[in-house]
Design a protein around this motif. Sequence first.
Motif, PDB file in Angstrom:
ATOM      1  N   ALA A  79       0.849  -1.190   0.000  1.00 20.61           N
ATOM      2  CA  ALA A  79       0.000   0.000   0.000  1.00 20.61           C
ATOM      3  C   ALA A  79       0.882   1.235   0.000  1.00 20.61           C
ATOM      4  O   ALA A  79       2.019   1.215   0.477  1.00 20.61           O
ATOM      5  CB  ALA A  79      -0.910   0.010   1.220  1.00 20.61           C
ATOM      6  N   MET A  80       0.350   2.323  -0.558  1.00 20.41           N
ATOM      7  CA  MET A  80       1.052   3.591  -0.535  1.00 20.41           C
ATOM      8  C   MET A  80       0.038   4.705  -0.312  1.00 20.41           C
ATOM      9  O   MET A  80      -1.151   4.560  -0.631  1.00 20.41           O
ATOM     10  CB  MET A  80       1.828   3.822  -1.828  1.00 20.41           C
ATOM     11  CG  MET A  80       1.011   3.708  -3.085  1.00 20.41           C
ATOM     12  SD  MET A  80       2.012   3.608  -4.572  1.00 20.41           S
ATOM     13  CE  MET A  80       2.469   5.306  -4.782  1.00 20.41           C
ATOM     14  N   ALA A  81       0.497   5.797   0.278  1.00 22.18           N
ATOM     15  CA  ALA A  81      -0.406   6.887   0.598  1.00 22.18           C
ATOM     16  C   ALA A  81       0.313   8.217   0.441  1.00 22.18           C
ATOM     17  O   ALA A  81       1.532   8.298   0.504  1.00 22.18           O
ATOM     18  CB  ALA A  81      -0.918   6.749   2.032  1.00 22.18           C
ATOM     19  N   SER A  82      -0.476   9.264   0.239  1.00 22.37           N
ATOM     20  CA  SER A  82       0.043  10.626   0.255  1.00 22.37           C
ATOM     21  C   SER A  82      -0.978  11.489   0.979  1.00 22.37           C
ATOM     22  O   SER A  82      -2.172  11.182   0.994  1.00 22.37           O
ATOM     23  CB  SER A  82       0.292  11.149  -1.164  1.00 22.37           C
ATOM     24  OG  SER A  82      -0.929  11.229  -1.870  1.00 22.37           O
ATOM     25  N   ALA A  83      -0.494  12.546   1.606  1.00 24.95           N
ATOM     26  CA  ALA A  83      -1.371  13.444   2.345  1.00 24.95           C
ATOM     27  C   ALA A  83      -0.833  14.851   2.280  1.00 24.95           C
ATOM     28  O   ALA A  83       0.377  15.071   2.233  1.00 24.95           O
ATOM     29  CB  ALA A  83      -1.493  13.006   3.804  1.00 24.95           C
ATOM     30  N   THR A  84      -1.755  15.815   2.252  1.00 25.78           N
ATOM     31  CA  THR A  84      -1.418  17.222   2.383  1.00 25.78           C
ATOM     32  C   THR A  84      -2.023  17.696   3.685  1.00 25.78           C
ATOM     33  O   THR A  84      -3.208  17.449   3.949  1.00 25.78           O
ATOM     34  CB  THR A  84      -1.982  18.043   1.209  1.00 25.78           C
ATOM     35  OG1 THR A  84      -1.473  17.494  -0.008  1.00 25.78           O
ATOM     36  CG2 THR A  84      -1.588  19.497   1.317  1.00 25.78           C
ATOM     37  N   LEU A  85      -1.214  18.336   4.520  1.00 24.20           N
ATOM     38  CA  LEU A  85      -1.649  18.772   5.844  1.00 24.20           C
ATOM     39  C   LEU A  85      -1.520  20.285   5.956  1.00 24.20           C
ATOM     40  O   LEU A  85      -0.516  20.865   5.518  1.00 24.20           O
ATOM     41  CB  LEU A  85      -0.779  18.110   6.913  1.00 24.20           C
ATOM     42  CG  LEU A  85      -0.633  16.593   6.799  1.00 24.20           C
ATOM     43  CD1 LEU A  85       0.448  16.103   7.727  1.00 24.20           C
ATOM     44  CD2 LEU A  85      -1.952  15.915   7.069  1.00 24.20           C
ATOM     45  N   MET A  86      -2.544  20.935   6.524  1.00 23.64           N
ATOM     46  CA  MET A  86      -2.480  22.364   6.790  1.00 23.64           C
ATOM     47  C   MET A  86      -1.955  22.529   8.215  1.00 23.64           C
ATOM     48  O   MET A  86      -2.549  22.035   9.174  1.00 23.64           O
ATOM     49  CB  MET A  86      -3.857  23.022   6.668  1.00 23.64           C
ATOM     50  CG  MET A  86      -3.828  24.501   6.945  1.00 23.64           C
ATOM     51  SD  MET A  86      -5.387  25.349   6.641  1.00 23.64           S
ATOM     52  CE  MET A  86      -6.550  24.321   7.488  1.00 23.64           C
ATOM     53  N   ILE A  87      -0.818  23.200   8.355  1.00 24.97           N
ATOM     54  CA  ILE A  87      -0.188  23.389   9.657  1.00 24.97           C
ATOM     55  C   ILE A  87      -0.815  24.593  10.336  1.00 24.97           C
ATOM     56  O   ILE A  87      -0.883  25.685   9.750  1.00 24.97           O
ATOM     57  CB  ILE A  87       1.336  23.576   9.492  1.00 24.97           C
ATOM     58  CG1 ILE A  87       1.935  22.365   8.779  1.00 24.97           C
ATOM     59  CG2 ILE A  87       1.988  23.802  10.848  1.00 24.97           C
ATOM     60  CD1 ILE A  87       3.346  22.568   8.312  1.00 24.97           C
ATOM     61  N   LYS A  88      -1.288  24.395  11.561  1.00 21.53           N
ATOM     62  CA  LYS A  88      -1.939  25.468  12.305  1.00 21.53           C
ATOM     63  C   LYS A  88      -0.883  26.303  13.027  1.00 21.53           C
ATOM     64  O   LYS A  88       0.047  25.762  13.613  1.00 21.53           O
ATOM     65  CB  LYS A  88      -2.927  24.885  13.296  1.00 21.53           C
ATOM     66  CG  LYS A  88      -4.048  24.128  12.629  1.00 21.53           C
ATOM     67  CD  LYS A  88      -5.008  23.552  13.636  1.00 21.53           C
ATOM     68  CE  LYS A  88      -6.095  22.756  12.914  1.00 21.53           C
ATOM     69  NZ  LYS A  88      -7.032  22.161  13.857  1.00 21.53           N
ATOM     70  N   ALA A  89      -1.050  27.594  12.960  1.00 19.39           N
ATOM     71  CA  ALA A  89      -0.126  28.508  13.651  1.00 19.39           C
ATOM     72  C   ALA A  89      -0.294  28.319  15.157  1.00 19.39           C
ATOM     73  O   ALA A  89      -1.395  28.176  15.670  1.00 19.39           O
ATOM     74  CB  ALA A  89      -0.408  29.945  13.260  1.00 19.39           C
ATOM     75  N   GLY A  90       0.818  28.285  15.856  1.00 15.43           N
ATOM     76  CA  GLY A  90       0.739  28.017  17.284  1.00 15.43           C
ATOM     77  C   GLY A  90       1.426  28.972  18.103  1.00 15.43           C
ATOM     78  O   GLY A  90       2.110  29.635  18.483  1.00 15.43           O
TER      79      GLY A  90
END
Length: 66
Positions: free
Chosen positions: A55-66
Amino acid sequence: MGQGAQYSTVDLNVKYVRPLAEGAAYTAIGRLVEQTRSLGICSAEIRGADGKLHAMASATLMIKAG
């Protein structure tokens, strides 16, 4: 992205190439491909003991300002 980073998943794509068998050994490898101030692009793969891709996967994540 750093331990404790907060993020939201924008896009997630998973491709199953071969079935996974109960009790079999697998290796999962995840990578941070690219990171900007607001986005992280990641990839992952699962391989069997013989090295074959399951299996293979890809993801795009929005980084929240902290």
